[in-house]
Design a protein around this motif. Structure first.
Motif, PDB file in Angstrom:
ATOM      1  N   THR A   3       0.818  -1.219   0.000  1.00 29.65           N
ATOM      2  CA  THR A   3       0.000   0.000   0.000  1.00 29.65           C
ATOM      3  C   THR A   3       0.845   1.259   0.000  1.00 29.65           C
ATOM      4  OG1 THR A   3      -0.143  -0.045   2.413  1.00 29.65           O
ATOM      5  CG2 THR A   3      -1.914  -1.122   1.189  1.00 29.65           C
ATOM      6  N   ASP A 434      -5.118   6.840  -2.293  1.00 31.40           N
ATOM      7  CA  ASP A 434      -5.102   5.611  -1.499  1.00 31.40           C
ATOM      8  C   ASP A 434      -6.172   5.681  -0.411  1.00 31.40           C
ATOM      9  OD1 ASP A 434      -4.600   3.463   0.147  1.00 31.40           O
ATOM     10  OD2 ASP A 434      -2.584   4.113   0.741  1.00 31.40           O
ATOM     11  N   ALA A 435      -7.329   5.057  -0.709  1.00 32.90           N
ATOM     12  CA  ALA A 435      -8.454   5.073   0.231  1.00 32.90           C
ATOM     13  C   ALA A 435      -8.530   3.801   1.060  1.00 32.90           C
ATOM     14  CB  ALA A 435      -9.754   5.283  -0.537  1.00 32.90           C
ATOM     15  N   SER A 436      -7.462   3.025   1.102  1.00 29.75           N
ATOM     16  CA  SER A 436      -7.471   1.795   1.898  1.00 29.75           C
ATOM     17  C   SER A 436      -7.556   2.132   3.379  1.00 29.75           C
ATOM     18  CB  SER A 436      -6.211   0.975   1.610  1.00 29.75           C
ATOM     19  OG  SER A 436      -5.045   1.705   1.975  1.00 29.75           O
ATOM     20  N   SER A 437      -7.982   1.171   4.156  1.00 30.29           N
ATOM     21  CA  SER A 437      -8.076   1.364   5.598  1.00 30.29           C
ATOM     22  C   SER A 437      -6.685   1.627   6.172  1.00 30.29           C
ATOM     23  CB  SER A 437      -8.695   0.121   6.260  1.00 30.29           C
ATOM     24  OG  SER A 437      -8.748   0.271   7.656  1.00 30.29           O
ATOM     25  N   GLU A 442      -5.750   8.951   5.038  1.00 28.35           N
ATOM     26  CA  GLU A 442      -5.977   9.110   6.477  1.00 28.35           C
ATOM     27  C   GLU A 442      -4.776   9.718   7.200  1.00 28.35           C
ATOM     28  OE1 GLU A 442      -7.294   5.457   8.222  1.00 28.35           O
ATOM     29  OE2 GLU A 442      -8.693   5.018   6.592  1.00 28.35           O
ATOM     30  N   SER A 481     -14.670  -0.318  -7.480  1.00 25.88           N
ATOM     31  CA  SER A 481     -14.198  -1.624  -7.044  1.00 25.88           C
ATOM     32  C   SER A 481     -14.865  -2.721  -7.877  1.00 25.88           C
ATOM     33  CB  SER A 481     -14.515  -1.821  -5.557  1.00 25.88           C
ATOM     34  OG  SER A 481     -13.912  -3.006  -5.077  1.00 25.88           O
ATOM     35  N   ALA A 488      -8.520  -3.537  -1.501  1.00 23.05           N
ATOM     36  CA  ALA A 488      -9.690  -2.721  -1.215  1.00 23.05           C
ATOM     37  C   ALA A 488      -9.280  -1.262  -1.029  1.00 23.05           C
ATOM     38  CB  ALA A 488     -10.389  -3.228   0.046  1.00 23.05           C
ATOM     39  N   GLY A 489     -10.090  -0.355  -1.555  1.00 26.11           N
ATOM     40  CA  GLY A 489      -9.812   1.076  -1.428  1.00 26.11           C
ATOM     41  C   GLY A 489      -8.931   1.629  -2.521  1.00 26.11           C
ATOM     42  N   ASP A 494     -13.811   5.097  -4.368  1.00 28.12           N
ATOM     43  CA  ASP A 494     -13.526   5.047  -2.940  1.00 28.12           C
ATOM     44  C   ASP A 494     -12.675   6.240  -2.502  1.00 28.12           C
ATOM     45  OD1 ASP A 494     -14.978   2.749  -2.751  1.00 28.12           O
ATOM     46  OD2 ASP A 494     -13.278   1.408  -2.377  1.00 28.12           O
ATOM     47  N   ALA A 495     -11.719   6.629  -3.347  1.00 21.55           N
ATOM     48  CA  ALA A 495     -10.858   7.762  -3.000  1.00 21.55           C
ATOM     49  C   ALA A 495     -11.665   9.052  -2.916  1.00 21.55           C
ATOM     50  CB  ALA A 495      -9.742   7.906  -4.027  1.00 21.55           C
ATOM     51  N   LYS A 498     -13.934   9.037   0.147  1.00 23.05           N
ATOM     52  CA  LYS A 498     -13.233   9.221   1.417  1.00 23.05           C
ATOM     53  C   LYS A 498     -12.837  10.683   1.620  1.00 23.05           C
ATOM     54  CE  LYS A 498     -10.412   6.444   4.348  1.00 23.05           C
ATOM     55  NZ  LYS A 498      -9.786   5.118   4.434  1.00 23.05           N
TER      56      LYS A 498
END
Length: 619
Positions: A3, A434-437, A442, A481, A488-489, A494-495, A498
């Motif tokens: 990631t 990068d919208a991953s958890s 973030e 997706s 995921a993300g 998703d980006a 978020k």
């Protein structure tokens, strides 16, 4: 795929550097009209102009040009000037040069002293030291446009700023010029013609036409009515009149132009005209400037402002001259704006390779912003640029290197940039998708920084690629997706969701499009999700190829998640086509995004297929 690497190790990060063969000649404000008359003859006037032709660090080449601008002949000339201590002439030609301490005198040779009206002559010298000439005099008169010995001309005022722009008026303001005897007033010039003389540092120009482009400069006048050099130019477009710039409801259509593209890719500013692209975009990001030692710096001096263009290569069909400041891409972009005045140009700093300088720079955001402003607004090219773009990959996260500046560093940087560049310049940034958890979105206060930004270029591409050599194959720019997506993300929807959820306004988000594909080799499965043995061959870099090549060498065989893919032999590629771009533009409008941007112009076809799809798709 890690990631930490959803951004390219090549396509955005690839750059070419080239040592400058000769620095652009910098015209110093020493030219002036000097009276050379005796009581028995008509007044004769002349100019003495200095240029630094080359600077190789330990020395430099200088040149003086004397021109007869009067109506009678000059029979002899003498130019004198002062150098600061530590700067000297080491050799000279076409004049006899002598010195007394730091005071230098150049007299004509026996064969070049006579100058008919309109004629000019030059002499040159090699010098040592860092200084520049001052206190120039020509034939005993000061180089100041008059006949007042010992009275130097004013300096250039600051480049005017523009505010309160309406359909018919604009308020101009500038910083004061300096003069050894005092400033009397200022001439305000619009498109090169004087429109007013004022005593203060501001002027309101009324009676303008709605939706029209103007260029303003200012020139100081001293108490002896001597004028100095003009300021840098400020471009202004009045509101209304079908203004093509994005406003409420308008859409940004922005492309990146790379300085290294003029080398192996042979892609030049003129290609924007011949392809029909220039009329279909609103903005250009010029990539890249560097970030070094806490400052914005030149990325490639040769490509940026020194490369000489022949007439057939130039936007307007006019060749560069050997001593023209500046040349290169900056001058070509200036010519492009003259033909397409709706286009705004931002200078982009950083990128994948040069983002390592941001952590040091943001330790003192105000100093960093001042350095960037001084470079972007350098008088030699201030009229070319309409703002700055910051491409930090990535704040408080890992890219080519890892940053631990903290979640507020990016916001602090953007706040300082806005404070320095003001409301009349654009301040933008390219940011992660990068919208991953726990991912990069973030890690940074993008919402807090958005109040200082005109928009964000959300890099919704390079999610997947042959940097994971064994696959699985996946589209590098999925809009949404899909079942089996490797991470995921890692998709545009998703980006954007978020960033919106964090509080970034939709109108300040631009959807990113890649004008290239990413591919693997050793693939047996036609559908996404297959294994591979490594990157597919590419023209400039393994695993990457331009759309203009792929459209014929490996035509699309399917689509997934709003983008196309193709299998040709054992090679598997994903890329956007005019059709998938049209779909993405519809999605962007439905999301109320501010528009779209793309990386980068040279990947498109010679007739601009992809740009046309963005333009028509956004409307």
């Amino acid at each position: 795929m890690s990631t930490s690497t959803p951004r390219t190790r090549g396509i955005r990060g690839r750059f070419r550097s080239r040592a400058t063969a000769a620095l652009t000649a910098l015209l110093l404000p020493l030219a002036a009209m000097v009276g050379l008359a005796t009581p028995a003859q008509a007044a004769t006037s002349a100019t003495a102009t200095y240029t630094k032709v080359q600077d190789w660090g330990t020395g430099f080449e200088g040149k003086w040009t004397v021109k007869n601008t009067g109506t009678t002949s000059i029979s002899a000339w003498t130019v004198v000037w002062d150098f600061p201590s530590g700067t000297s002439v080491t050799s000279a030609w076409d004049a006899d040069v002598t010195s007394s301490g730091t005071h230098w005198t150049a007299k004509n040779k026996s064969w070049n002293g006579t100058l008919a009206p309109g004629a000019s002559v030059s002499f040159g010298f090699n010098g040592a030291g860092p200084g520049s000439p001052s206190n120039c005099k020509l034939n005993g008169g000061s180089c100041d446009g008059g006949t007042v010995p010992g009275d130097n001309p004013p300096s250039a005022p600051g480049t005017p700023s523009a505010s309160n722009i309406t359909n018919t008026s604009v308020v101009l303001s500038w910083t004061a010029a300096t003069d050894d005897k005092g400033i009397k007033n200022y001439d305000v010039l619009r498109d090169g013609t004087k429109i007013a003389t004022v005593t203060g540092l501001t002027y309101t120009n009324t009676g303008l036409t709605a939706g029209t482009d103007y260029s303003y400069t200012v020139q100081a006048r001293d108490t002896a009515d001597q004028t100095g050099p003009v300021s840098g130019a400020r471009a202004v477009r009045t509101t209304g009149g079908g203004d093509p710039d994005p406003g409420p409801g308008g859409k940004v259509k922005l492309g990146y132009f790379t300085n290294w593209g003029v080398y192996g890719r042979n892609y030049h500013v003129k290609n924007l005209v011949t392809s029909g692209t220039a009329s279909k975009i609103t903005h250009i990001n010029y990539a890249f400037g560097n970030v070094q030692n806490g400052q914005c710096t030149i990325g490639d001096a040769y490509a940026d402002y020194d490369k000489a263009y022949t007439a057939d290569q130039s936007v307007d069909g006019v060749a560069d001259t050997w001593d023209q400041p500046p040349r290169g891409n900056f001058n070509q972009l200036r010519k492009l704006k003259q033909q397409f005045p709706h286009i705004k140009i931002l200078w982009s700093f950083g990128g994948w390779t040069w983002s390592g300088g941001f952590p040091q720079a943001v330790q003192n955001p105000t100093t960093f912003a001042n350095s960037c402003y001084n470079l972007v607004e350098d008088p030699r090219w201030a009229d070319v640029f309409d703002g700055i773009d910051l491409d930090w990959e990535y704040p408080n996260a890992c890219g080519l290197s890892c940053d631990t500046s903290g979640p507020a560093a990016f916001k602090n940087m953007m706040q300082a940039m806005r404070a320095r560049f003001g409301s009349n310049n654009l301040v933008t940034a390219a940011i992660t998708a990068d919208a991953s958890s726990g991912g990069k979105i973030e890690k940074t206060d993008y919402a807090g920084a958005a109040q200082y930004s005109d928009w964000y270029n959300v890099m919704t591409y390079d999610f997947f690629g042959a940097f994971d050599a064994d696959g699985p194959t996946a589209p590098h720019s999925p809009l949404t997706s899909y079942t089996g997506i490797p991470q995921a993300g890692f998709n545009s929807a998703d980006a954007i969701a978020k960033l919106k959820a964090q509080g970034v306004p939709a109108a300040k988000l631009l959807l990113g499009i890649g004008f290239y594909g990413r591919g693997w080799t050793g693939v047996t499965q036609a559908a996404p999700g297959g294994s591979a043995t490594g990157p597919a061959p590419g023209t400039y870099e393994q695993g990457i190829e331009d759309y203009k090549v792929l459209k014929t060498s490996c035509p699309a065989t399917g689509t997934i998640a709003g983008t196309a893919y193709a299998k040709c032999g054992s090679n598997w590629w994903s890329y956007d086509t005019p059709s998938t771009i049209t779909g993405k533009m519809t999605w962007a409008k439905n999301q109320s995004l501010g528009g779209a941007f793309f990386w980068e112009f040279s990947g498109d076809t010679s007739n601009g297929e992809l740009v046309s799809a963005i333009n028509s798709g956004l409307g």
